[in-house]
Motif scaffolding. Sequence first.
Motif: not given
Length: 156
Positions: A53-62, A10-18
Amino acid sequence: DAAALKTARRTALSALARLKPTTILEDATVPRSEIAKMVKAINEIAVKHNVDICTFGHAGDGNLHPTCITDARDHEEMERVELAFADIFAAAIDLGGTITGEHGVGAMKAPYLEWKLKKEGIDAMRAIKQAFDPNNIMNPGKVFAKETRKRVVVSS
Protein backbone atom coordinates in the motif's frame (compact mmCIF):
# COMPACT_ATOMS: atom_id res chain seq x y z
CA ASP A 1 10.05 22.91 -6.01
CA ALA A 2 6.26 23.34 -6.00
CA ALA A 3 6.03 22.25 -9.64
CA ALA A 4 8.11 19.15 -8.93
CA LEU A 5 5.86 18.20 -6.00
CA LYS A 6 2.72 18.72 -8.08
CA THR A 7 4.15 16.56 -10.85
CA ALA A 8 5.01 13.80 -8.38
CA ARG A 9 1.47 13.88 -6.97
CA ARG A 10 -0.15 13.86 -10.43
CA THR A 11 1.92 10.89 -11.61
CA ALA A 12 1.74 8.78 -8.44
CA LEU A 13 -1.18 6.61 -9.52
CA SER A 14 0.13 5.87 -13.01
CA ALA A 15 3.54 5.01 -11.56
CA LEU A 16 1.95 2.57 -9.08
CA ALA A 17 -0.18 1.00 -11.81
CA ARG A 18 2.99 -0.16 -13.55
CA LEU A 19 4.11 -2.27 -10.58
CA LYS A 20 1.33 -4.87 -10.50
CA PRO A 21 -1.67 -5.61 -12.71
CA THR A 22 -4.33 -4.32 -10.29
CA THR A 23 -4.48 -0.96 -8.54
CA ILE A 24 -7.08 -0.26 -5.86
CA LEU A 25 -7.29 3.39 -4.82
CA GLU A 26 -9.38 4.31 -1.79
CA ASP A 27 -9.79 7.40 0.31
CA ALA A 28 -10.05 7.95 4.02
CA THR A 29 -10.01 11.30 5.75
CA VAL A 30 -8.71 12.31 9.15
CA PRO A 31 -8.24 15.68 10.86
CA ARG A 32 -5.04 17.30 9.59
CA SER A 33 -3.50 16.92 13.04
CA GLU A 34 -3.84 13.13 12.69
CA ILE A 35 -2.32 12.68 9.21
CA ALA A 36 1.02 11.39 10.49
CA LYS A 37 -0.71 8.87 12.78
CA MET A 38 -2.93 7.73 9.91
CA VAL A 39 -0.02 7.25 7.51
CA LYS A 40 1.79 5.26 10.21
CA ALA A 41 -1.34 3.16 10.78
CA ILE A 42 -1.70 2.46 7.06
CA ASN A 43 1.94 1.33 6.89
CA GLU A 44 1.44 -0.97 9.89
CA ILE A 45 -1.77 -2.37 8.37
CA ALA A 46 0.04 -3.11 5.10
CA VAL A 47 2.68 -5.08 7.00
CA LYS A 48 0.05 -6.86 9.12
CA HIS A 49 -1.81 -8.09 6.03
CA ASN A 50 1.27 -8.55 3.82
CA VAL A 51 0.03 -6.22 1.07
CA ASP A 52 1.65 -3.34 -0.80
CA ILE A 53 0.00 0.00 0.00
CA CYS A 54 1.29 3.41 -1.00
CA THR A 55 -0.33 6.53 0.40
CA PHE A 56 -0.68 9.96 -1.11
CA GLY A 57 -3.37 12.59 -0.81
CA HIS A 58 -4.30 16.11 0.16
CA ALA A 59 -2.55 17.30 3.30
CA GLY A 60 -4.63 20.48 3.32
CA ASP A 61 -7.84 18.63 4.14
CA GLY A 62 -6.59 15.35 5.60
CA ASN A 63 -7.88 13.28 2.69
CA LEU A 64 -5.52 10.39 2.09
CA HIS A 65 -5.50 7.89 -0.76
CA PRO A 66 -4.16 4.54 0.42
CA THR A 67 -3.56 2.70 -2.83
CA CYS A 68 -2.98 -1.04 -2.94
CA ILE A 69 -1.09 -2.59 -5.79
CA THR A 70 -2.06 -6.21 -6.17
CA ASP A 71 -3.22 -8.85 -8.62
CA ALA A 72 -6.97 -9.51 -8.74
CA ARG A 73 -6.25 -13.05 -10.00
CA ASP A 74 -4.68 -13.89 -6.63
CA HIS A 75 -7.81 -14.53 -4.57
CA GLU A 76 -5.93 -15.11 -1.31
CA GLU A 77 -4.12 -11.80 -1.67
CA MET A 78 -7.39 -10.04 -2.53
CA GLU A 79 -8.88 -11.32 0.74
CA ARG A 80 -5.93 -9.76 2.58
CA VAL A 81 -6.46 -6.52 0.66
CA GLU A 82 -10.11 -6.41 1.76
CA LEU A 83 -9.10 -6.95 5.38
CA ALA A 84 -6.46 -4.25 5.10
CA PHE A 85 -8.94 -1.69 3.79
CA ALA A 86 -11.39 -2.58 6.55
CA ASP A 87 -8.61 -1.89 9.07
CA ILE A 88 -7.76 1.37 7.30
CA PHE A 89 -11.36 2.59 7.50
CA ALA A 90 -11.52 1.61 11.17
CA ALA A 91 -8.27 3.49 11.86
CA ALA A 92 -9.61 6.62 10.16
CA ILE A 93 -12.74 6.53 12.31
CA ASP A 94 -10.69 5.90 15.46
CA LEU A 95 -8.62 9.00 14.66
CA GLY A 96 -11.74 11.16 14.39
CA GLY A 97 -12.06 10.89 10.62
CA THR A 98 -14.30 9.13 8.18
CA ILE A 99 -14.26 6.43 5.50
CA THR A 100 -14.28 8.88 2.62
CA GLY A 101 -13.34 12.43 1.90
CA GLU A 102 -14.11 12.87 -1.75
CA HIS A 103 -14.88 9.54 -3.42
CA GLY A 104 -18.13 9.03 -1.56
CA VAL A 105 -19.78 5.92 -0.21
CA GLY A 106 -21.02 3.59 -2.88
CA ALA A 107 -21.67 -0.11 -2.99
CA MET A 108 -18.06 -0.96 -2.14
CA LYS A 109 -17.91 1.07 1.08
CA ALA A 110 -21.49 0.47 2.16
CA PRO A 111 -20.53 -2.31 4.61
CA TYR A 112 -18.35 0.20 6.51
CA LEU A 113 -20.82 3.10 6.61
CA GLU A 114 -22.51 1.92 9.79
CA TRP A 115 -19.14 1.99 11.57
CA LYS A 116 -19.21 5.77 11.19
CA LEU A 117 -22.93 6.58 11.32
CA LYS A 118 -24.15 3.85 13.68
CA LYS A 119 -27.44 2.02 13.16
CA GLU A 120 -29.53 5.12 13.87
CA GLY A 121 -27.77 7.08 11.12
CA ILE A 122 -28.26 4.29 8.60
CA ASP A 123 -31.94 3.97 9.57
CA ALA A 124 -32.40 7.72 9.01
CA MET A 125 -30.74 7.50 5.59
CA ARG A 126 -32.94 4.56 4.61
CA ALA A 127 -36.04 6.51 5.67
CA ILE A 128 -34.98 9.52 3.57
CA LYS A 129 -34.33 7.29 0.55
CA GLN A 130 -37.72 5.60 1.02
CA ALA A 131 -39.46 8.99 1.22
CA PHE A 132 -37.88 10.26 -2.00
CA ASP A 133 -37.67 6.93 -3.83
CA PRO A 134 -40.53 4.66 -2.72
CA ASN A 135 -40.22 2.54 -5.89
CA ASN A 136 -36.44 2.11 -5.44
CA ILE A 137 -35.63 3.28 -8.97
CA MET A 138 -32.70 5.52 -8.03
CA ASN A 139 -29.51 3.47 -7.73
CA PRO A 140 -31.33 0.22 -6.95
CA GLY A 141 -29.24 -2.34 -5.12
CA LYS A 142 -26.45 0.07 -4.26
CA VAL A 143 -25.75 1.42 -0.77
CA PHE A 144 -28.71 -0.25 0.91
CA ALA A 145 -28.45 -3.57 -0.92
CA LYS A 146 -28.74 -6.60 1.31
CA GLU A 147 -26.14 -8.69 -0.47
CA THR A 148 -22.42 -8.21 0.06
CA ARG A 149 -20.67 -6.59 -2.85
CA LYS A 150 -17.19 -7.28 -4.14
CA ARG A 151 -14.78 -4.38 -4.47
CA VAL A 152 -14.40 -2.96 -7.96
CA VAL A 153 -10.78 -2.92 -9.03
CA VAL A 154 -8.95 -1.09 -11.76
CA SER A 155 -6.67 -3.31 -13.81
CA SER A 156 -3.96 -1.98 -16.06
